[in-house]
Structures are given as structure tokens and as C-alpha cells.
Design a protein around this motif. Structure first.
Motif: not given
Length: 137
Positions: A43-56, A87-97
Motif C-alpha cells: 500500500v502506498d500510504g494508508a487506507l481509511l475504512i469508514t465506518p469500521c470497528g474491526s478488521v481481518h 482483529g477484535l471489535p473495538r466498541p468506540r471505533a468508527r474508522h480504521v486506518v
């Protein structure tokens, strides 16, 4: 509160002279969020995933750093995930980078850091995606 759209932008870490700008891809639609970095070799830079509280990282080809963000783009947690992990879900998470493993440390992203996201239009001009931490425009 506005609506997020797929596209590109800039992620800014820090403020003032010590700030760092990182190229950003924004994944807001269901398809773009589901695809994420799957099948990519890097990945060149980063990826913002929104809305998102957990990833795999199933079917991923490389390890990634994951920063979980709240509504105001404050980092809640940063984890490095190898391929094939859930990944474990993060209850307060609204976005993931997401970024390549090691990138968050180099950029100075750690819990408590406040990030800023700027969208880039087709002409290359930038405009704020966040409204002072109160959500997207």
C-alpha cells in the motif's frame, strides 16, 4: 453529518512544523470496505475504512498496522496484524486506518494521537473531510 465517499486524500499526523502528510485512499462504500487491501502486494500510504470497528487479514499478502479511530479521529489503539488474523471489535471505533507494518510507528501514530483527513478532488485541490472532529462533511 455528511456522507463519506470513496476516493483519495491526505492523512495528516501531528500539527505544525512536526506534522507528516501521508497519501490516503478512502473506502466508504460496502464494496470498497469489503475489498480493502485484499489482493494487494503493498500500500502506498494508508487506507481509511469508514465506518469500521474491526478488521481481518484473511487472504492478505503482507502484515499491516491497524489504527482504530473514534468519531473525532483520535487513535484508540494501534495493532500490527499478520496475514490470516481476525482483529477484535473495538466498541468506540468508527474508522480504521490500515498501512504496511511499521508505518504507524514511523509516522508517530499512537493511542491518543488526533489525525486529520483531507479529501482530494479530481483537480488535485483539497478540502476537509472532517468537520472539527464532528464527523464527515
Amino acid at each position: 453529518m455528511g456522507t463519506w465517499r470513496n476516493g483519495s486524500g491526505v492523512l495528516t499526523v501531528g500539527t505544525g512544523a512536526g506534522s507528516r502528510e501521508v497519501p490516503l485512499r478512502i473506502a466508504a462504500s460496502y464494496g470498497a470496505r469489503a475489498r480493502g487491501l485484499l489482493g494487494a502486494d503493498g500500500v502506498d500510504g494508508a487506507l481509511l475504512i469508514t465506518p469500521c470497528g474491526s478488521v481481518h487479514t484473511f487472504r492478505m499478502r503482507f502484515a499491516i498496522d491497524v489504527a482504530y479511530l473514534d468519531r473525532e479521529f483520535t487513535v484508540l489503539a494501534v495493532r500490527t496484524m499478520r496475514p490470516g488474523r481476525l482483529g477484535l471489535p473495538r466498541p468506540r471505533a468508527r474508522h480504521v486506518v490500515e498501512a504496511e507494518a511499521g508505518a504507524m510507528e514511523r509516522w508517530g501514530v499512537r493511542p491518543g494521537t488526533r489525525l486529520r483527513v483531507m479529501a482530494t478532488d479530481g483537480a488535485g485541490a483539497t478540502g476537509p473531510v472532517t468537520d472539527g472532529g464532528h464527523g464527515p462533511r
